[in-house]
Design a protein around this motif. Structure first.
Motif, short mmCIF file in Angstrom:
data_model
loop_
_atom_site.label_atom_id
_atom_site.label_comp_id
_atom_site.label_asym_id
_atom_site.label_seq_id
_atom_site.Cartn_x
_atom_site.Cartn_y
_atom_site.Cartn_z
N ALA A 247 7.97 9.21 3.28
CA ALA A 247 8.12 7.76 3.13
C ALA A 247 9.26 7.27 4.02
N THR A 248 9.02 7.24 5.31
CA THR A 248 10.01 6.73 6.25
C THR A 248 10.18 5.22 6.04
N PRO A 249 11.28 4.65 6.52
CA PRO A 249 11.45 3.20 6.36
C PRO A 249 10.27 2.38 6.88
N ALA A 250 9.75 2.76 8.06
CA ALA A 250 8.62 2.01 8.61
C ALA A 250 7.37 2.17 7.75
N LYS A 251 7.13 3.38 7.23
CA LYS A 251 5.97 3.60 6.36
C LYS A 251 6.14 2.86 5.03
N LEU A 252 7.37 2.78 4.56
CA LEU A 252 7.62 2.06 3.31
C LEU A 252 7.23 0.59 3.47
N LYS A 253 7.60 0.02 4.61
CA LYS A 253 7.25 -1.38 4.85
C LYS A 253 5.74 -1.55 4.90
N ALA A 254 5.05 -0.64 5.58
CA ALA A 254 3.59 -0.71 5.67
C ALA A 254 2.96 -0.58 4.28
N ALA A 255 3.50 0.32 3.47
CA ALA A 255 2.97 0.54 2.12
C ALA A 255 3.16 -0.69 1.25
N MET A 256 4.31 -1.33 1.40
CA MET A 256 4.57 -2.50 0.56
C MET A 256 3.72 -3.69 0.99
N ARG A 257 3.38 -3.75 2.25
CA ARG A 257 2.43 -4.79 2.67
C ARG A 257 1.04 -4.50 2.10
N THR A 258 0.71 -3.23 1.98
CA THR A 258 -0.56 -2.87 1.34
C THR A 258 -0.57 -3.31 -0.12
N LEU A 259 0.57 -3.25 -0.77
CA LEU A 259 0.67 -3.72 -2.16
C LEU A 259 0.49 -5.23 -2.27
N GLY A 260 0.72 -5.94 -1.15
CA GLY A 260 0.55 -7.39 -1.15
C GLY A 260 1.82 -8.17 -0.86
N PHE A 261 2.94 -7.48 -0.64
CA PHE A 261 4.16 -8.20 -0.30
C PHE A 261 4.02 -8.78 1.12
N THR A 262 4.49 -10.01 1.28
CA THR A 262 4.39 -10.68 2.58
C THR A 262 5.31 -10.05 3.61
N ASP A 263 6.51 -9.69 3.17
CA ASP A 263 7.49 -9.09 4.07
C ASP A 263 8.47 -8.27 3.25
#
Length: 507
Positions: A247-263
């Motif tokens: 769970a790298t920082p960049a992957k975390l951001k991608a995963a959270m966008r998958t959850l539906g977070f805008t940013d």
């Protein structure tokens, strides 16, 4: 107990996962009643004396995970009867935040000192010699015993026995509580004195029976996302490594966008501004106006200090916490956004519940609750793809260090060296609320004049918060590594300093 994976961890995580699935999936919300049966299938209990009690405890945890209040007298109506209470546009916590499920409590004995069968009946009897109340006596076999009515539980005998034949028994929840807020009800079960409790959450992660839980907003966050609202996540510095090496920082951001977070925004940018504000406060006020200054970022420490040492209420910095400063910056740029702080801390939920903060922070989730959302959406960090250039993390190295005990004070000292290089700094760090209380007692005696005092409710700092997942030592190493990878180390070079006056007005 912390850092050792257990069945209690699985129960907590499974409940969050099922509540997240309930929120994400379309369909009848009445299926919430089936969650206890899904998590406790069959007719044989796995952890308690019968399957009905086990399901009742799970149902109580589901209620709290939905943000609803606990029914202390036991399960009466089905969960579906009040599901609409949780299905709201905005759900502020109805206190109390941290709850003991009475029928899940083991009624562990309160603090006792006991002499075990390992007593050798030695001639020197150091246990008897150090007892200040003559509570230890010999039986006919020359073995020692303790008169519990005389014993004051000081532990001196425990420390002196050469055979380690004396045991000290204490409720794990009470031992973890730095506020002495755990008491007993009329049935001998643990109960929380909410006049003392500061919602640090240490009791809930130290109860080996999983009898303590806090309320969650996981259901409300997902419903806001499903309404296509702009929900922006602000992630605390302790996040690094919480979801494993993949769970790298960049992957975390991608995963959270998958959850539906805008940013996704790094709260360390707010920590940079908090550092500068506290540095200026210290230079302006110590010792001319106040003899010492305490940091502001840990809400449990701040409430403890102002509750137990009201004479020092003006000594705790009025600087806004990194959570609030970051949320204000994001809302200035995105006026219609809903802000979801994601971090390691239970007490942040109550901080966000304050009327002065509600307009800035809409939701608070812990790392553990976010894990439930990842599981509900079947996110695998090994396979998820991310843009390595994704600009998520802009906080300084010193700000990222806020996550570890001593990191806040270190950042303030480093900033002061840039602002006033000739200023000599004295600092002390309170590691957990008991140590924080000792630190303030020394200040009350006039022995901390000129000091910057950093208080952290969780022993080890934010990486040891009640909502964390990974072992503390591992998390400290991960934060240190991430800190050293920052583009800038000092807070005084933050690109957001020009926004300090805009967002850091005192509440």
């Amino acid at each position: 107990m912390r850092g050792v994976h257990s069945a209690v961890d699985d129960i907590r995580c499974n409940v969050f996962e099922e509540v997240a699935r309930l929120a994400y999936d379309e369909g009848d919300l009445n299926r919430v009643d089936m969650i206890p049966y899904k998590l406790v299938p069959g007719e044989i209990a796995h952890h308690r004396h019968d399957v009905f009690l086990e399901r009742a405890v799970v149902a109580a945890r589901v209620r709290l995970a939905l943000g609803m209040s606990l029914n202390p007298s036991g399960p009466r109506a089905p969960l579906s009867a009040q599901i609409n209470e949780a299905y709201t546009d905005q759900k502020y916590f109805e206190e109390p935040l941290v709850n003991i499920i009475p029928y899940a409590c083991n009624s562990c004995p309160p603090k006792q000192i006991r002499i075990t069968d390992s007593c050798q009946g030695c001639i020197s009897h150091p246990c008897m010699n150090v007892c200040p109340k003559d509570a230890i006596y010999l039986d006919k076999d020359k073995k020692c015993h303790i008169d519990q009515e005389k014993c004051i539980k000081c532990g001196k005998c425990f420390n002196q026995c050469p055979y380690r034949a004396i045991s000290k028994i204490e409720r794990p929840c009470a031992a973890a509580c730095g506020m002495d807020a755990i008491e007993s009800d009329e049935h001998g079960r643990a109960k929380i004195n909410y006049d003392k409790c500061v919602s640090c959450g240490m009791c809930l992660v130290n109860c080996p029976f999983g009898a303590i839980a806090d309320k969650s907003q996981i259901f409300q966050v997902i419903n806001a996302i499903k309404r296509n609202e702009e929900v922006i996540a602000c992630v605390a510095p302790a996040f690094v490594g919480q979801y494993g090496k993949d769970a790298t920082p960049a992957k975390l951001k991608a995963a959270m966008r998958t959850l539906g977070f805008t940013d996704v925004v790094e709260v360390a940018i707010g920590a940079d501004l908090c550092t500068i504000q506290e540095a200026h406060d210290f230079l302006e006020e110590v010792p001319e106006k106040i003899p010492f200054m305490g940091t502001s970022c840990c809400p449990a420490w701040s409430v403890m200090a102002k509750t137990l040492f009201p004479e020092f209420k003006d000594n705790i910095s009025m600087a806004l916490t990194p959570m609030v400063i970051t949320a204000r910056m994001v809302k200035r740029d995105h006026p219609n956004a809903r802000i979801c702080f994601i971090g390691p801390c239970a007490a942040k939920k109550l901080e966000a519940n304050r009327k002065s903060v509600r307009s800035d922070v809409d939701f608070v989730l812990t790392f553990e609750e976010l894990l439930g959302m990842f599981k509900a959406k079947d996110i695998d960090f090994k396979t998820i793809e991310a843009d390595p250039e994704d600009g998520l993390f802009e906080g300084s190295g010193m700000a990222r260090g806020f996550a570890v005990g001593g990191g806040v004070a270190a950042a303030v000292v480093e900033a002061i060296k840039h602002i006033d290089p000739d200023r000599e700094m004295l600092i002390e760090y309170g590691d957990g609320l008991r140590e924080c209380r000792k630190m303030l007692a020394m200040a009350k005696a006039g022995k901390r004049n000129g000091y910057l005092l950093e208080g952290m409710a969780c022993p080890g700092g934010c990486v040891a918060g009640a909502g964390t997942i990974r072992p503390i030592k591992e998390s400290i190493a991960n934060v240190e590594r991430f800190k050293n990878e920052a583009n800038e180390m000092t807070t005084t070079t933050s690109p957001f300093l020009n926004r300090l006056d805009e967002v850091a007005e005192r509440g």
